[in-house]
Design an enzyme around this catalytic site. Structure first.
Site, mmCIF file in Angstrom:
data_model
loop_
_atom_site.group_PDB
_atom_site.id
_atom_site.type_symbol
_atom_site.label_atom_id
_atom_site.label_comp_id
_atom_site.label_asym_id
_atom_site.label_seq_id
_atom_site.Cartn_x
_atom_site.Cartn_y
_atom_site.Cartn_z
ATOM 1 N N ASP A 71 0.727 -1.211 0.105
ATOM 2 C CA ASP A 71 -0.150 0.141 0.064
ATOM 3 C C ASP A 71 0.858 1.348 0.137
ATOM 4 O O ASP A 71 0.459 2.343 0.439
ATOM 5 C CB ASP A 71 -1.109 -0.188 1.064
ATOM 6 C CG ASP A 71 -1.939 -1.196 1.225
ATOM 7 O OD1 ASP A 71 -2.194 -1.537 0.286
ATOM 8 O OD2 ASP A 71 -2.359 -1.565 2.329
ATOM 9 N N GLN A 119 1.999 -6.273 -3.166
ATOM 10 C CA GLN A 119 2.304 -6.201 -1.748
ATOM 11 C C GLN A 119 3.601 -5.387 -1.988
ATOM 12 O O GLN A 119 3.809 -4.496 -2.262
ATOM 13 C CB GLN A 119 2.555 -8.026 -1.361
ATOM 14 C CG GLN A 119 1.103 -8.581 -1.195
ATOM 15 C CD GLN A 119 0.714 -9.019 -2.358
ATOM 16 O OE1 GLN A 119 1.400 -9.644 -3.457
ATOM 17 N NE2 GLN A 119 -0.606 -8.770 -2.648
ATOM 18 N N GLY A 155 -4.692 -4.479 -3.702
ATOM 19 C CA GLY A 155 -5.521 -3.106 -4.117
ATOM 20 C C GLY A 155 -4.803 -2.098 -4.560
ATOM 21 O O GLY A 155 -3.821 -1.332 -3.655
ATOM 22 N N HIS A 156 -4.813 -1.832 -5.652
ATOM 23 C CA HIS A 156 -4.073 -0.608 -6.347
ATOM 24 C C HIS A 156 -4.848 0.373 -6.522
ATOM 25 O O HIS A 156 -5.740 0.244 -7.644
ATOM 26 C CB HIS A 156 -3.082 -1.164 -7.518
ATOM 27 C CG HIS A 156 -2.222 -2.353 -6.842
ATOM 28 N ND1 HIS A 156 -1.642 -3.063 -8.021
ATOM 29 C CD2 HIS A 156 -1.808 -2.414 -5.895
ATOM 30 C CE1 HIS A 156 -0.857 -3.891 -7.267
ATOM 31 N NE2 HIS A 156 -0.820 -3.941 -5.916
ATOM 32 N N THR A 204 -9.583 -4.933 1.670
ATOM 33 C CA THR A 204 -10.555 -5.654 2.852
ATOM 34 C C THR A 204 -11.225 -4.310 3.330
ATOM 35 O O THR A 204 -11.953 -4.650 4.233
ATOM 36 C CB THR A 204 -9.802 -6.450 3.576
ATOM 37 O OG1 THR A 204 -8.576 -5.630 4.051
ATOM 38 C CG2 THR A 204 -9.031 -7.596 3.026
ATOM 39 N N LYS A 254 1.729 2.146 -5.069
ATOM 40 C CA LYS A 254 2.299 1.482 -6.381
ATOM 41 C C LYS A 254 1.494 1.729 -7.670
ATOM 42 O O LYS A 254 1.773 2.265 -8.625
ATOM 43 C CB LYS A 254 2.408 0.122 -6.104
ATOM 44 C CG LYS A 254 3.398 -0.628 -5.326
ATOM 45 C CD LYS A 254 3.388 -1.993 -4.786
ATOM 46 C CE LYS A 254 2.270 -2.530 -4.478
ATOM 47 N NZ LYS A 254 2.017 -2.183 -3.122
HETATM 48 P P1 GDP Z 1 -0.600 0.234 -3.543
HETATM 49 O O1 GDP Z 1 -1.318 -1.003 -3.135
HETATM 50 O O2 GDP Z 1 0.505 0.460 -3.193
HETATM 51 O O3 GDP Z 1 -1.129 0.495 -5.043
HETATM 52 O O4 GDP Z 1 -1.365 1.441 -2.688
HETATM 53 P P2 GDP Z 1 -3.068 1.536 -2.263
HETATM 54 O O5 GDP Z 1 -3.566 2.111 -3.474
HETATM 55 O O6 GDP Z 1 -3.542 0.283 -1.658
HETATM 56 O O7 GDP Z 1 -2.839 2.687 -0.964
HETATM 57 C C1 GDP Z 1 -2.514 3.804 -1.304
HETATM 58 C C2 GDP Z 1 -3.379 5.137 -1.188
HETATM 59 O O8 GDP Z 1 -2.772 6.093 -0.993
HETATM 60 C C3 GDP Z 1 -4.528 5.203 -2.037
HETATM 61 O O9 GDP Z 1 -5.551 5.389 -1.676
HETATM 62 C C4 GDP Z 1 -3.884 6.188 -2.831
HETATM 63 O O10 GDP Z 1 -5.119 6.832 -3.673
HETATM 64 C C5 GDP Z 1 -3.249 7.044 -1.906
HETATM 65 N N1 GDP Z 1 -2.131 7.771 -2.647
HETATM 66 C C6 GDP Z 1 -1.105 7.534 -3.334
HETATM 67 N N2 GDP Z 1 -0.396 8.396 -3.311
HETATM 68 C C7 GDP Z 1 -0.532 9.504 -2.650
HETATM 69 C C8 GDP Z 1 -0.179 10.708 -2.168
HETATM 70 O O11 GDP Z 1 0.999 11.017 -2.445
HETATM 71 N N3 GDP Z 1 -0.798 11.430 -1.296
HETATM 72 C C9 GDP Z 1 -1.944 11.077 -0.545
HETATM 73 N N4 GDP Z 1 -2.660 11.634 0.040
HETATM 74 N N5 GDP Z 1 -2.552 9.975 -0.772
HETATM 75 C C10 GDP Z 1 -1.991 9.064 -1.932
HETATM 76 P P1 IMO Z 2 -1.061 -4.272 -2.175
HETATM 77 O O1 IMO Z 2 -0.661 -4.707 -3.257
HETATM 78 C C1 IMO Z 2 -1.022 -4.594 2.113
HETATM 79 C C2 IMO Z 2 -0.911 -8.864 3.691
HETATM 80 C C3 IMO Z 2 -2.369 -9.230 4.651
HETATM 81 C C4 IMO Z 2 -1.565 -10.201 5.659
HETATM 82 C C5 IMO Z 2 -0.525 -10.893 4.790
HETATM 83 C C6 IMO Z 2 -0.772 -12.242 4.110
HETATM 84 O O2 IMO Z 2 -2.258 -3.518 -2.317
HETATM 85 O O3 IMO Z 2 0.040 -3.545 -1.604
HETATM 86 P P2 IMO Z 2 -2.418 -12.894 1.994
HETATM 87 O O4 IMO Z 2 -4.199 -12.622 1.920
HETATM 88 O O5 IMO Z 2 -1.613 -12.465 0.963
HETATM 89 O O6 IMO Z 2 -2.175 -14.218 2.231
HETATM 90 O O7 IMO Z 2 -2.218 -11.819 3.383
HETATM 91 O O8 IMO Z 2 -0.249 -9.811 3.745
HETATM 92 N N1 IMO Z 2 -1.363 -8.088 2.344
HETATM 93 C C7 IMO Z 2 -1.264 -6.991 2.127
HETATM 94 N N2 IMO Z 2 -1.043 -5.649 2.817
HETATM 95 N N3 IMO Z 2 -1.182 -4.588 0.848
HETATM 96 C C8 IMO Z 2 -1.260 -5.636 0.096
HETATM 97 O O9 IMO Z 2 -1.384 -5.530 -1.446
HETATM 98 C C9 IMO Z 2 -1.447 -6.718 0.645
HETATM 99 N N4 IMO Z 2 -1.610 -8.059 0.187
HETATM 100 C C10 IMO Z 2 -1.480 -9.012 1.272
HETATM 101 O O10 IMO Z 2 -2.858 -7.968 5.206
HETATM 102 O O11 IMO Z 2 -1.192 -9.465 6.616
HETATM 103 MG MG MG Z 3 -2.796 -1.564 -1.912
#
Ligand code: GDP
Ligand code: IMO
Ligand code: MG
Length: 443
Positions: free
Chosen positions: A13, A224, A40-41, A301, A16
């Site tokens: 998170d 991840q 979740g991207h 989730t 990416k």
């Molecule tokens: P990923 O799994 O690495 O793709 O990241 P996620 O999408 O799960 O979580 C990143 C969250 O931060 C998302 O809600 C994005 O919209 C948000 N986000 C990404 N870059 C920035 C930033 O520079 N500032 C803020 N405030 N939010 C950001």
């Molecule tokens: P993105 O790509 C954050 C965490 C779960 C748990 C552990 C194992 O959005 O960054 P799993 O279901 O993969 O067997 O769970 O890994 N986890 C993540 N945490 N971002 C993710 O993906 C994750 N994918 C799995 O919360 O701790």
């Molecule tokens: Mg994510």
């Protein structure tokens, strides 16, 4: 043209999705190499938010081919739910846009059930997984019991494999008082998926080889984060796949020399979802404030993410094991106005300073983080047009982080929107064609 690997350097998170979407126009292909719909991207473009799980984050750019490698585990129902949702938003996701490796393993109906049992059995030591069946699907892969996407091409093979699995799982189901698996209905369901998924299935290794031979460039997309990697993460509190750089070669069938650069996505603070050690975690009101400001709720989730200060020990380790060339720093805007900002510069353990990041949870649970407090930046960073317009104290923060993790920052993200990003041209030279990025993100 150079190929680039983009991966997370913390516990996932990091943002990416946002960075991959932004950089995609500079590449012809975006290829995911591991994980599944546990990811979740999030991508935000002109106020519209799209969360991707299995589909690579280049999908918003119509000229980009999105590839799902053999290193992934695929739930057919999750795949078609996601493609359906994207189609409904006018985003093309047919077989001309998305290719799926025949070597990818399928998540079967028993996987989430087995996972529930295994999490319950662990009790207080549960991993806190996403409950998507990811771990058990990789377990079956390693046990050589897995059903692969390519098996859908021959219904006899599929039927045989399902029967073999049902026989293997039946005693477990019985022991835990679960209703028996119905092999016949599973065969019917997956024969249906076979018809729908068939047109997407490809020899991904060969496809990438041909594309690169033609001079096309590839962005390898990690899911991840490095600290969730099954080998190099905080085992056993990890996911079950190879999220680190090495996973890109095995997860797509490409040679390691096809990876010309590595961009590590790094949040300006740290978050973690699920259980496991987290030395810089803030278990107080401040942690909750950062979570609320950063909207730190799982994109898959919906679980609240644990928040803490930037951990340079962990990120330096990540940069080393992944060969990170440059960093994209995300979410520093969330820290604006917080006053002084502590950064973890080292750990001591049983009175000794540790030289590097220990991955053992029982050590990490007991390390004492050492902090250096840095002056914060009072003003919002949103909409900063270029590096020169960033506040002085924030630039100093970047410089300290760079020194601590021994890697230069090349991208600064200042908000959720695709456009809220500062690209540092001198640091990106040789890694990304910025003219293509600018043309594509304006489109
Ligand atoms: P990923 O799994 O690495 O793709 O990241 P996620 O999408 O799960 O979580 C990143 C969250 O931060 C998302 O809600 C994005 O919209 C948000 N986000 C990404 N870059 C920035 C930033 O520079 N500032 C803020 N405030 N939010 C950001
Ligand atoms: P993105 O790509 C954050 C965490 C779960 C748990 C552990 C194992 O959005 O960054 P799993 O279901 O993969 O067997 O769970 O890994 N986890 C993540 N945490 N971002 C993710 O993906 C994750 N994918 C799995 O919360 O701790
Ligand atoms: Mg994510």
């Amino acid at each position: 043209m150079a190929n680039l690997l983009v991966l997370g350097t913390q516990w996932g998170d990091e943002g990416k999705g946002k960075i991959v979407d932004l950089l995609s126009p500079a590449f012809d292909v975006v290829a995911r190499y591991q994980g599944g719909h546990n990811a979740g991207h999030t991508v935000c473009v002109r106020g519209k938010k799209i969360v991707l799980h299995l589909i690579p984050s280049g999908i918003l750019h119509p000229g980009t081919l999105c590839v799902i490698g053999n290193g992934l585990v695929i739930s057919p129902s999750a795949f078609f739910k996601e493609t359906g949702d994207l189609e409904a938003q006018g985003i093309g996701v047919g077989p001309s846009r998305v290719a799926v490796s025949r070597g990818a393993h399928l998540i079967m109906p028993w996987h989430p059930l087995v996972e529930r049992v295994s999490e319950e059995r662990r009790g207080a030591k549960k991993i806190g997984t996403t409950c998507r069946g990811i771990g058990p699907a990789y377990e079956d892969k390693a046990a050589r019991l897995g059903v692969r996407a390519g098996d859908l091409a021959d219904l006899r093979v599929l039927r045989e494999k399902i029967a073999e699995n049902v026989a293997a799982k039946d005693p477990i189901f019985r022991a835990f008082g679960l209703p028996p698996l119905d092999a016949e209905s599973i065969c019917r369901e997956y024969a249906g998926w076979a018809e729908k998924l068939g047109p997407y299935l490809r020899d991904v290794s060969e496809l990438l080889h041909e594309r690169m031979k033609r001079g096309e460039s590839v962005l390898f997309e990690g899911a991840q984060g490095a600290l969730l990697d099954v080998d190099h993460g905080t085992y056993p509190y990890v996911t079950s796949s190879s999220a680190t750089a090495g996973g890109a070669a095995t997860g797509l069938g490409v040679g390691p020399k096809t990876i010309h650069g590595v961009l590590g996505i790094t949040k300006a603070y740290t978050t973690r979802v699920g259980s496991g050690p987290f030395p810089t975690e803030l278990r107080d009101e401040l942690g909750r404030t950062i979570a609320a400001r950063g909207d730190e709720f799982g994109a898959t989730t919906g679980r609240p993410r644990r928040c803490g200060w930037f951990d340079a020990v962990a990120v330096r380790y990540s940069c080393r094991i992944n060969g990170v060339d440059r960093i994209a720093l995300t979410k520093p805007d969330v820290l604006a106005g917080l006053g002084h900002i502590p950064v973890c510069t080292g750990y001591s353990y049983k009175g000794e300073i540790l030289k590097s990041f220990p991955t053992e949870p029982w050590v990490l649970d007991e390390v004492v983080p050492e902090y250096r407090s840095l002056p914060g930046w009072p003003d919002s960073l949103h909409g900063a047009a270029d590096f020169e317009s960033l506040p002085r104290t924030f630039v100093d923060y970047i410089r300290v982080l760079e020194d601590l993790v021994e890697t230069r920052v090349a991208v600064v993200s200042t908000g959720v929107e695709r456009g809220e990003t500062v690209l540092i041209e001198s640091e990106l030279r040789g890694f990304v064609d910025l003219a293509r990025v600018r043309a594509g993100s304006a489109a």
